[in-house]
Every structure is written in C-alpha cells, then in structure tokens.
Scaffold this motif. Structure first.
Motif, short mmCIF file in Angstrom:
data_model
loop_
_atom_site.label_atom_id
_atom_site.label_comp_id
_atom_site.label_asym_id
_atom_site.label_seq_id
_atom_site.Cartn_x
_atom_site.Cartn_y
_atom_site.Cartn_z
N PRO B 11 0.81 -1.23 0.00
CA PRO B 11 0.00 0.00 0.00
C PRO B 11 0.84 1.28 0.00
O PRO B 11 0.52 2.23 -0.73
CB PRO B 11 -0.82 -0.13 1.29
CG PRO B 11 -0.93 -1.60 1.53
CD PRO B 11 0.36 -2.18 1.04
N ASP B 46 -11.79 -3.27 8.03
CA ASP B 46 -12.88 -2.35 8.34
C ASP B 46 -12.42 -0.92 8.59
O ASP B 46 -13.24 -0.03 8.76
CB ASP B 46 -13.63 -2.84 9.59
CG ASP B 46 -14.98 -3.42 9.22
OD1 ASP B 46 -15.65 -2.84 8.36
OD2 ASP B 46 -15.34 -4.47 9.78
N ASN B 47 -11.09 -0.72 8.59
CA ASN B 47 -10.63 0.60 9.01
C ASN B 47 -9.82 1.35 7.96
O ASN B 47 -8.97 2.17 8.29
CB ASN B 47 -9.86 0.50 10.34
CG ASN B 47 -8.62 -0.35 10.23
OD1 ASN B 47 -8.43 -1.05 9.23
ND2 ASN B 47 -7.77 -0.31 11.23
N TYR B 48 -10.08 1.06 6.68
CA TYR B 48 -9.53 1.89 5.61
C TYR B 48 -10.69 2.69 5.03
O TYR B 48 -11.57 2.15 4.36
CB TYR B 48 -8.87 1.03 4.53
CG TYR B 48 -8.22 1.84 3.42
CD1 TYR B 48 -7.18 2.73 3.71
CD2 TYR B 48 -8.63 1.73 2.09
CE1 TYR B 48 -6.59 3.49 2.70
CE2 TYR B 48 -8.03 2.46 1.08
CZ TYR B 48 -7.01 3.35 1.39
OH TYR B 48 -6.42 4.09 0.40
N LEU B 49 -10.69 3.99 5.33
CA LEU B 49 -11.86 4.83 5.09
C LEU B 49 -12.32 4.78 3.62
O LEU B 49 -11.56 5.04 2.70
CB LEU B 49 -11.55 6.28 5.49
CG LEU B 49 -12.76 7.20 5.60
CD1 LEU B 49 -13.74 6.75 6.67
CD2 LEU B 49 -12.32 8.64 5.86
N GLY B 50 -13.59 4.45 3.44
CA GLY B 50 -14.18 4.38 2.11
C GLY B 50 -14.54 2.96 1.70
O GLY B 50 -15.33 2.76 0.79
N PHE B 51 -13.93 1.98 2.37
CA PHE B 51 -14.16 0.58 2.03
C PHE B 51 -14.61 -0.22 3.25
O PHE B 51 -13.84 -1.02 3.79
CB PHE B 51 -12.88 -0.06 1.49
CG PHE B 51 -12.47 0.38 0.12
CD1 PHE B 51 -13.17 -0.05 -1.00
CD2 PHE B 51 -11.38 1.22 -0.06
CE1 PHE B 51 -12.79 0.34 -2.28
CE2 PHE B 51 -10.98 1.61 -1.34
CZ PHE B 51 -11.69 1.17 -2.44
N PRO B 52 -15.82 -0.04 3.74
CA PRO B 52 -16.23 -0.80 4.93
C PRO B 52 -16.29 -2.29 4.64
O PRO B 52 -16.82 -2.72 3.61
CB PRO B 52 -17.62 -0.25 5.25
CG PRO B 52 -18.10 0.39 3.98
CD PRO B 52 -16.88 0.83 3.23
N ARG B 62 -7.66 -4.01 -6.05
CA ARG B 62 -8.07 -2.64 -6.39
C ARG B 62 -6.87 -1.71 -6.38
O ARG B 62 -6.76 -0.79 -7.19
CB ARG B 62 -9.09 -2.13 -5.38
CG ARG B 62 -10.50 -2.61 -5.69
CD ARG B 62 -11.42 -1.97 -4.68
NE ARG B 62 -12.78 -2.42 -4.86
CZ ARG B 62 -13.79 -1.63 -5.21
NH1 ARG B 62 -13.59 -0.35 -5.40
NH2 ARG B 62 -15.00 -2.12 -5.35
N PRO B 259 2.04 2.34 13.96
CA PRO B 259 1.27 1.10 13.80
C PRO B 259 1.41 0.52 12.39
O PRO B 259 1.49 1.27 11.42
CB PRO B 259 -0.17 1.54 14.06
CG PRO B 259 -0.20 2.99 13.70
CD PRO B 259 1.16 3.51 14.03
N GLN B 261 -0.29 -0.44 9.80
CA GLN B 261 -1.68 -0.31 9.37
C GLN B 261 -1.74 0.24 7.96
O GLN B 261 -0.89 1.03 7.53
CB GLN B 261 -2.42 0.64 10.32
CG GLN B 261 -2.63 0.08 11.72
CD GLN B 261 -3.79 -0.91 11.80
OE1 GLN B 261 -4.71 -0.89 10.98
NE2 GLN B 261 -3.75 -1.79 12.78
N LEU B 262 -2.82 -0.14 7.29
CA LEU B 262 -3.03 0.20 5.90
C LEU B 262 -3.12 1.71 5.63
O LEU B 262 -2.39 2.25 4.79
CB LEU B 262 -4.34 -0.48 5.49
CG LEU B 262 -4.77 -0.48 4.07
CD1 LEU B 262 -3.65 -0.91 3.16
CD2 LEU B 262 -5.96 -1.42 3.92
N ALA B 263 -4.02 2.39 6.31
CA ALA B 263 -4.23 3.80 6.03
C ALA B 263 -2.97 4.62 6.33
O ALA B 263 -2.61 5.53 5.58
CB ALA B 263 -5.41 4.35 6.84
N LYS B 264 -2.29 4.27 7.41
CA LYS B 264 -1.02 4.94 7.71
C LYS B 264 -0.06 4.77 6.54
O LYS B 264 0.58 5.73 6.10
CB LYS B 264 -0.40 4.36 8.99
CG LYS B 264 1.04 4.82 9.21
CD LYS B 264 1.73 4.01 10.31
CE LYS B 264 3.19 4.42 10.49
NZ LYS B 264 4.13 3.67 9.64
N VAL B 266 -0.67 4.11 3.35
CA VAL B 266 -1.13 4.84 2.16
C VAL B 266 -0.85 6.34 2.32
O VAL B 266 -0.36 7.00 1.41
CB VAL B 266 -2.63 4.57 1.91
CG1 VAL B 266 -3.18 5.48 0.83
CG2 VAL B 266 -2.85 3.10 1.54
#
Lengths: 284, 284
Positions: B11, B46-52, B62, B259, B261-264, B266
């Motif tokens: 990511p 569940d915690n990457y904003l936009g893709f619940p 994707r 952490p 984590q994915l969003a971090k 990206v």
C-alpha cells in the motif's frame, strides 16, 4: 464520559473515528455541516489509493457511509472551548458540556483567521458562546458577529441581558432578531482595548465602544479553543504518533501541516486514533 | 534516469507511485510477487476509510488496478544493493543497474531478520548477487542460501566459477543444480570470521569453511541494501516529511515504524512521494 472526542468530520476525523471503533472505544465526532467542503467541491480525485478517478462528492458520501455503518453520525454542535482538566477534557458546547478522556483535533485549514486582537481578548471580552458567557454582560454593550443564521439565537439571548446589542451578520438573508438589536451592514476589522476589550473597529472605520464581542462561527480554529496548544508554522505541532504537547490530545490532517492531502489525512486520523487508544489502555 | 524509484509495492509503495505520477514524475516500482502478503491474507478490513468490510485480497487487487490505470506495473526484479551517489542513486539489480534521482523505500516488515554476522560481512564475504560479485570467488569456496527456486540460477553460475559450492535451499521442491553442487538439508545459523567471512555455521552445528556466502532473498531489508541509513528501534528513521538521513531518500509504511496499518501506509506513501517531488523540483 467519552473515551475519545473527535473535533472535525473531514477525512482525518472520520478515519480517526472508525479506527477508534475498531479498538472498541466510545467515540463521538463533532463537525461542521459539510464535514469536508474541499472534498465536496473536488471534481476528480486520482491519488487516494483504491479509488481511481472518483468525484470528490462521491468519496465524501462513501466516507460518511463508512462511518455511519459503524454507528458514527457526526454532531453539528459547535465546540466553543476546550478545557484540559488533567486526565480528561471538558468540551464546551453552546448548550451543554461534554467530557472526554482523550481528544483528537482534525479541524483542517481554511477556517477564517482570527481578527487582530481576537485571540488576545478571549475571556476578557471575546466569547464564542452567549449561552455560556451572556450573564457576564448584563446591562453592558456587546456586538455579535455571526457567519450563519444560527447566530440570531445568540443575539436574541443577549438582547434580553445586555443594555445595547449590535449585530454584524456575515451572511445574506432575513435577520430575525429582536427590535432592540441594531443590525450593521459592516464587517469587523479589529479588536482593541487595554487589559480588557474596549472597542470593536469596523471595516468602514467606525468604532463601537463594547464590553463584549461574541463570535458565532460554524467551526473555530483549534488554537482559539484549546489554551496552551503548541503550534509550529501556524499548524498544530505533532510527533509521529500525532501527539501534541498536551497529554491525551492528538491531532491529524491538514491542521497538522502540509501536504493538504486526502490520503495523508486518512492515515494520520488512523494513527491519532490508535495512539489515543494506546494512551487510554495504558491508564486503565 | 528515473525521477523516483520505489522499492516495495505494498500500500505505501503503490500510494507513493500514484502520487508521484500525479506530480508528473517518471516513477518505477520494484517489489516482491504478492506486493502485500498481509493484505492478501486479510479476511476483512474495516478501518480503511471508504471501504467498509472489504476482503483484503479484493482491496489488494483494487490497489494494483489503480496503479495499473496510471501505467504503473511493479517489476519483480530484486534490488540487491543501493549506492547513494550524491545527487542520484545507483540501484543494483541482478542483471543490470538502474539510476534514480530519488528513492522511496516501502519494503514493510516481516522480512527475515539477517543472521548474526550477516550485516557485518556485507562486501567482505556476504553478497546478495552472484551476477555482480561471482567473479571475486573464482577458485574459492562459497555457500548459497536461497528462499526460492530463482536461487538455482545463482548457484549454477557460481558452480562455473568457484571451486566448491554448497547450496542451502530454504524452500521445498526439486533442485535443478549442477552436479558439482552439494545440496545440504540444513539451515544457516551464523556467519563468523575475523576481518573477512571465514565460516558459515549451520543449525545442526556443522561449520562450512567458506570464502563467500550468497543470499538469494525475494526482498532484502532496507538496512542491508542501503549503507548508512539511520534507524530507530529497528525501523528507518524518518521525519514528518518521510525524509531519512540520506538526502533524496524517503521511506513510508511499516518500514518506518508502528502502527503497522493500511491507512497509515497509504498516507505516508503519499507524503513521501510529494516530498520527493518537491526535492526534485527544488533541484531543477
């Protein structure tokens, strides 16, 4: 008492909220109406990984939907002051107070700059909440500056308490205010005084001799609502854990500095939430 | 010469690449096969904003599709060494070298730890590329440790040069190596010597007297391929712009710390790319 209060419901705020939930924390989000006006207006976004060429408004809706799916519905109640109380925070809303063990500020940028003198006279003539501070102005002279019709409620409350009330609406429309209120088609330029606020200087050059000046803003700059918050280049100073200089207070997104970008905001929101969760767990 | 080389296609790496493209930069991504094994295996995110509630593998696809839509197809060629050359970087691949003005490292965590002694003897007996360094071992004794069948190519090349070759495959399967190669069903434990590598100690306790030890790994820890890169708690040390201690070298994602984590990842990939773009623009 909330585990985590999030101020701001843009990408950073919503990301913080869903990550707080993923750690099982009690969280509430306070934000202005559109949550992210910049996202709302963006024609096309190409650099948020996973969504090639998406319209800003569609992404904004998806973000809100994601939050809603986890039970998070942002409140539009404005927070007018934050008091760090040591091991929790007292958040001042217009009608009530809310307590939270930790706080994440994600209010973004682009909020109107404070007027010259505004920050200096907070608590000494400048207020952001008539319900909270109106009683201090019984029989005195006050001005009210508002960026939306919600300000009219504040004006009418003050009209019952103060001796003289000027109203400076910064929006267009019908103004439903008490007859005793004097509406001015002018704009505020500066606040002046010595130890306390004494004068509101207007754009036209006119000066109002006031004891108090109330501002009704949809969202307030964090620097104005949290006393003692350390800044760096006009942004909230954070470390890599998104911690500020105040224990238990975190920040994320544009408010922490450039680049003003979506993925950065979402990532920082996540880090801030996980840092807040760790902070909470360490204190249990 | 590339504007930006990205090592790692998880990511953080893909986010860096699409953001480099959004700034009009020439970018190439080098990564291992799955790009993000953790994402591939994740049942539900569940915690990457936009893709619940999305499956990890769907999100991984994707992400790759998004990159592909912008002309970015990660190369699986392994980078065995990076040489900072002042105003550019020389990247050593197995068969060629590539030049890039800036470099973003997003190699994640979970890569096998180096063996005791491995880092100390890099360039003094330890190598990650037989094509590059094989000629130094003519008539000598070498061991090859490989985590995939691609290592067999290296072994066979070395079999033509060295006097004696031991092969320690860390994978299951048929080993297609020259008859002169001695295959060992054992594992490396430690590298020892004085000023140069002298012995490879195996898990069984056996010791091989070697002049060289070649490691074939799908992905190498950044600390092993970039000399002089500053670390902090075993992660690459970065500032808020994702800059490392080496000018022009940036890092993002798990490799920079928790952490994981994915969003971090990206968000940091985006910041690293925009910082690299700003670095390039300032030097034009």
């Amino acid at each position: 008492m909330l585990d985590i209060a999030v101020i701001g419901c843009g990408p950073a705020g919503l990301s913080a909220a869903i990550n707080a939930r993923s750690r099982g924390k009690e969280v509430k989000v306070f934000g202005a109406k559109l949550c992210s006006p910049a996202l709302h207006k963006a024609h096309r976004i190409d650099n948020y990984l996973g969504f090639p060429g998406i319209r800003g408004e569609e992404l904004r809706q998806r973000f809100l939907d994601h939050a809603r799916a986890q039970g998070i519905v942002p409140s539009t109640e404005a927070i007018t002051a934050v008091y760090p109380m040591g091991d929790y925070f007292e958040l001042q809303l217009r009608q009530e107070t809310v307590q939270a063990r930790t706080l994440i500020i994600t209010t973004g940028v682009g909020i109107a700059r404070p007027l010259p003198g505004e920050v200096e006279f907070i608590g000494r003539g400048v207020s952001y909440c008539a319900t909270c501070d109106g009683n201090f102005y019984k029989g005195k002279r006050v001005a009210v500056v508002a960026d939306s019709p919600e300000g009219e409620e504040e004006v009418n409350l003050l009209a019952q308490l103060a001796d003289r009330v000027w109203y400076l609406p910064l929006y267009q429309g019908e103004y439903r205010v008490a007859d005793s209120v004097e509406i001015l088609e002018d704009k505020p330029a500066e606040l002046a005084g010595s130890t306390r606020l004494e004068r509101l200087v207007l754009k036209s050059g006119r000066e109002l001799a006031v004891d108090g000046c109330f501002f009704h803003k949809e969202q307030l700059p964090a620097t104005q609502i949290v006393p003692g918050l350390a800044l760096e280049d006009k942004h909230i100073k954070v470390d890599r854990d998104m911690a500020t200089n105040i224990p238990g207070l975190f920040a994320a997104g544009d408010v922490t500095g450039r680049p003003y970008q979506l993925a950065k905001a979402v990532g920082e929101g996540q880090v801030a939430a996980l840092s807040a969760a760790r902070y909470l767990d360490a204190r249990r």
